[in-house]
Motif scaffolding. Structure first.
Motif, PDB file in Angstrom:
ATOM      1  N   THR A  91      -5.853  -6.274  -9.746  1.00  0.00           N
ATOM      2  CA  THR A  91      -4.734  -6.980 -10.385  1.00  0.00           C
ATOM      3  C   THR A  91      -4.567  -8.407  -9.858  1.00  0.00           C
ATOM      4  OG1 THR A  91      -3.240  -6.039  -8.733  1.00  0.00           O
ATOM      5  CG2 THR A  91      -3.415  -4.866 -10.826  1.00  0.00           C
ATOM      6  N   ILE A 142      -6.431  -2.674  -2.352  1.00  0.00           N
ATOM      7  CA  ILE A 142      -5.110  -2.289  -2.876  1.00  0.00           C
ATOM      8  C   ILE A 142      -3.998  -2.613  -1.867  1.00  0.00           C
ATOM      9  CG2 ILE A 142      -3.670  -0.385  -3.756  1.00  0.00           C
ATOM     10  CD1 ILE A 142      -5.984  -1.260  -5.651  1.00  0.00           C
ATOM     11  N   THR A 145      -3.418  -6.189  -2.834  1.00  0.00           N
ATOM     12  CA  THR A 145      -2.839  -6.462  -4.159  1.00  0.00           C
ATOM     13  C   THR A 145      -1.410  -5.924  -4.266  1.00  0.00           C
ATOM     14  OG1 THR A 145      -3.792  -4.445  -5.133  1.00  0.00           O
ATOM     15  CG2 THR A 145      -5.098  -6.465  -5.315  1.00  0.00           C
ATOM     16  N   GLU A 146      -1.121  -4.829  -3.567  1.00  0.00           N
ATOM     17  CA  GLU A 146       0.233  -4.266  -3.600  1.00  0.00           C
ATOM     18  C   GLU A 146       1.134  -4.864  -2.515  1.00  0.00           C
ATOM     19  OE1 GLU A 146       1.213  -2.457  -6.104  1.00  0.00           O
ATOM     20  OE2 GLU A 146      -0.828  -2.501  -6.921  1.00  0.00           O
ATOM     21  N   HIS A 148       1.290  -4.550   0.668  1.00  0.00           N
ATOM     22  CA  HIS A 148       1.865  -3.567   1.594  1.00  0.00           C
ATOM     23  C   HIS A 148       2.285  -4.189   2.921  1.00  0.00           C
ATOM     24  CE1 HIS A 148      -0.270  -0.012  -0.619  1.00  0.00           C
ATOM     25  NE2 HIS A 148       0.898  -0.319  -1.146  1.00  0.00           N
ATOM     26  N   GLU A 194       2.101   4.240   1.405  1.00  0.00           N
ATOM     27  CA  GLU A 194       1.164   3.140   1.176  1.00  0.00           C
ATOM     28  C   GLU A 194      -0.275   3.643   1.175  1.00  0.00           C
ATOM     29  OE1 GLU A 194       3.575   2.997   3.418  1.00  0.00           O
ATOM     30  OE2 GLU A 194       4.885   1.352   2.770  1.00  0.00           O
ATOM     31  N   GLU A 197      -0.985   5.410  -2.104  1.00  0.00           N
ATOM     32  CA  GLU A 197      -1.128   4.444  -3.196  1.00  0.00           C
ATOM     33  C   GLU A 197      -2.490   3.764  -3.121  1.00  0.00           C
ATOM     34  OE1 GLU A 197       1.683   1.171  -3.277  1.00  0.00           O
ATOM     35  OE2 GLU A 197       1.401   0.939  -5.442  1.00  0.00           O
ATOM     36  N   SER A 198      -2.908   3.380  -1.893  1.00  0.00           N
ATOM     37  CA  SER A 198      -4.206   2.721  -1.730  1.00  0.00           C
ATOM     38  C   SER A 198      -5.357   3.664  -2.068  1.00  0.00           C
ATOM     39  CB  SER A 198      -4.362   2.189  -0.304  1.00  0.00           C
ATOM     40  OG  SER A 198      -3.733   0.931  -0.193  1.00  0.00           O
ATOM     41  N   LYS A 201      -5.134   4.134  -6.180  1.00  0.00           N
ATOM     42  CA  LYS A 201      -5.515   2.943  -6.947  1.00  0.00           C
ATOM     43  C   LYS A 201      -6.887   2.431  -6.514  1.00  0.00           C
ATOM     44  CE  LYS A 201      -0.824   1.577  -8.148  1.00  0.00           C
ATOM     45  NZ  LYS A 201       0.313   0.660  -7.907  1.00  0.00           N
TER      46      LYS A 201
END
Ligand code: ZN
Length: 376
Positions: A91, A142, A145-146, A148, A194, A197-198, A201
Motif C-alpha cells: 500500500t 507490513i 506500511t501499517e 506499527h 501487530e 496483522e503483519s 497481510k
C-alpha cells in the motif's frame, strides 16, 4: 520530559524527575515566575511523511551500528530485488525502500519507519527458499506500511511534544524518538495484534506477486525446531501456545482467502545465499540492550533494567522465551559476563562495519527478476 513554555520562549528540560504539575511550579524553575502564563499541553507525537523518513534513517543507522552490515553487493542486490518486488505491490509503493543485511548470526528481522527493512545473516542462513524470504520480508514490510512502530511510540510518554514543537524542528525530541523507536523495534518487539496483522497481510502480499503463501510458516516452524533442538530448557518454547496459534492463524488465513500462488524458488535462493546457520548455543552475545555496540563484549555497558517484555516470544525478534530458564544455559555457553536476560538471537554479537551497501535497481531489473522467477 520536556515542556515548552511558549510565553517565555524557554524550553525547560527536567531530567530524571517528576514533571512539574502546574504552570506555577514550572514558572518557579529558573526564577521566571510571572513570565510564564501557562505551560502548553503536551500532545502525542505527530509525524509527517518526511519526518518518518528522517526517523527511519536515524534508527536504521543505529541498528546498522549495533549489528554491522554484510559488505556483499550481490547478497544485498538479491534481497533488494525480492523486497522491492513485494514493496511495490504494497500500500506504500512510493516509499524509498531500503533492504539491509545485518552481519550477525542471530536470527532476526527489524522494520524501521519509512521503509528501512533489516534482516540478519543468521535469518538468511535459516531460510531455504525465496518464498520463505518473501514471507519474512512481507511481514516486515507490513510493519512499515501499517506504521506499527510510529503508533507504538506515539503511545510513549517519553516522546510527547509541546504544541509548537515538531520532530524535525527539535533535535532533542528527535533523539528521544530515535531511542524510543529503536527500543520498540529491537528490544521490546510488537504485541500480538501487530504481529497477527503483519502475518496476515504479509503472506497476502507474497501471494499477490506469486510466492507460495506458506513460506512464512515454513520458516517459523524451522525456527521453532531450532529452538527445541538447542536446549532442553528452551523446550518451553517448543510448545509455546502463542507460536502454535500464530501458525494456526496463518494456515486458516491461507485457506479463508484462497491464497494459491505456487512459486517457491529454492534453487534461485541457494544461488545467492549460502550461509550456514549457527546453532543458538554457539552464538556469541553481548550484554542485552547495549545498543550501538558492535560486538565487543568488553565494552558492553552494564544494563540498568530489563526491557519490558511483551507477549513473550511472539514477534520475529521475540519468538524466544525471554524470561525462562534457557538464558542461564546460554550464559554458560557464551561466557558473557552479564548474561541475565540474554536472548542469543537479539543479543548476538555483530560485525564492525555499519556502512550501508547501496543497491541501484531499475524498473527493468525488477521486471526481469520477476519474470525469471515466474512471479506476477
Ligand atoms: Zn513482526
Amino acid at each position: 520530559m520536556m515542556r515548552r513554555c511558549a510565553a517565555a520562549g524557554i524550553t525547560i528540560l527536567v531530567l530524571g524527575g517528576p514533571l512539574p504539575a502546574t504552570a506555577e511550579q514550572l514558572g518557579q524553575i529558573g526564577g521566571i515566575t510571572g513570565a510564564v502564563k501557562k505551560a502548553n499541553d503536551l500532545r502525542d507525537l505527530q509525524v509527517t511523511d518526511a519526518e518518518e523518513q528522517q526517523l527511519g534513517a536515524a534508527v536504521s543507522e543505529k541498528i546498522r551500528t549495533r549489528y554491522g552490515v554484510v559488505q556483499d553487493a550481490a547478497v544485498h542486490r538479491y534481497i533488494a530485488l525480492v523486497g522491492t518486488a513485494l514493496a511495490q505491490a504494497s500500500t506504500r509503493p512510493a516509499l524509498p525502500w531500503n533492504f539491509v543485511v545485518l552481519d550477525t548470526d542471530g536470527v532476526n528481522a527489524f522494520a524501521a519507519p519509512g521503509g528501512y527493512v533489516h534482516i540478519t545473516r543468521g535469518a538468511l542462513a535459516l531460510l531455504e527458499t525465496e518464498a520463505e524470504l518473501a514471507g519474512v520480508l512481507g511481514h516486515e514490510i507490513i510493519h512499515v506500511t501499517e506504521k506499527h512502530t510510529i503508533k507504538s511510540i506515539q503511545k510513549s510518554k517519553a516522546v510527547q511534544m509541546g504544541a509548537s514543537e515538531t520532530l524535525s524542528g527539535s533535535s532533542a525530541l528527535l533523539e528521544r524518538a530515535v531511542t524510543a523507536t529503536y527500543d520498540s523495534i529491537v528490544e521490546k518487539g510488537f504485541g500480538r495484534e501487530e504481529e497477527n496483522e503483519s502475518d496476515e497481510k504479509g503472506i497476502a502480499l507474497a501471494n499477490k506477486i506469486g510466492y507460495a503463501p506458506d513460506g512464512l510458516s515454513a520458516f517459523l516452524t524451522r525456527l521453532k525446531e531450532r529452538n527445541k533442538d538447542s536446549t532442553e530448557k528452551r523446550g518451553l518454547f517448543a510448545s509455546h501456545p502463542e507460536m502454535d496459534s500464530r501458525l494456526a492463524n496463518i494456515k486458516k488465513e491461507i485457506a479463508a482467502k484462497k491464497m494459491a500462488s505456487t512459486a517457491m524458488l529454492g534453487d534461485r535462493y541457494k544461488r545467492f545465499i549460502s550461509y550456514t546457520p549457527r546453532p543458538m548455543t554457539e552464538i556469541a552475545t553481548v550484554t542485552p540492550g547495549s545498543a550501538g555496540l558492535t560486538g565487543d563484549t568488553a565494552k558492553a555497558e552494564p544494563k540498568k533494567e530489563e526491557p519490558k517484555k511483551k507477549s513473550g516470544g511472539f514477534g520475529l525478534s521475540r519468538m524466544l522465551p525471554t524470561g525462562g530458564g534457557g538464558e542461564k544455559q546460554q550464559a554458560q555457553v557464551t561466557g558473557s559476563g552479564s548474561a541475565r536476560g540474554v536472548d542469543p538471537e537479539k543479543d548476538s554479537r555483530g560485525g564492525t562495519n555499519p556502512a550501508p551497501v547501496p543497491v541501484k535497481l531499475a524498473a527493468a531489473d525488477i521486471e526481469a527478476f520477476k519474470k525469471e522467477g515466474g512471479l506476477k
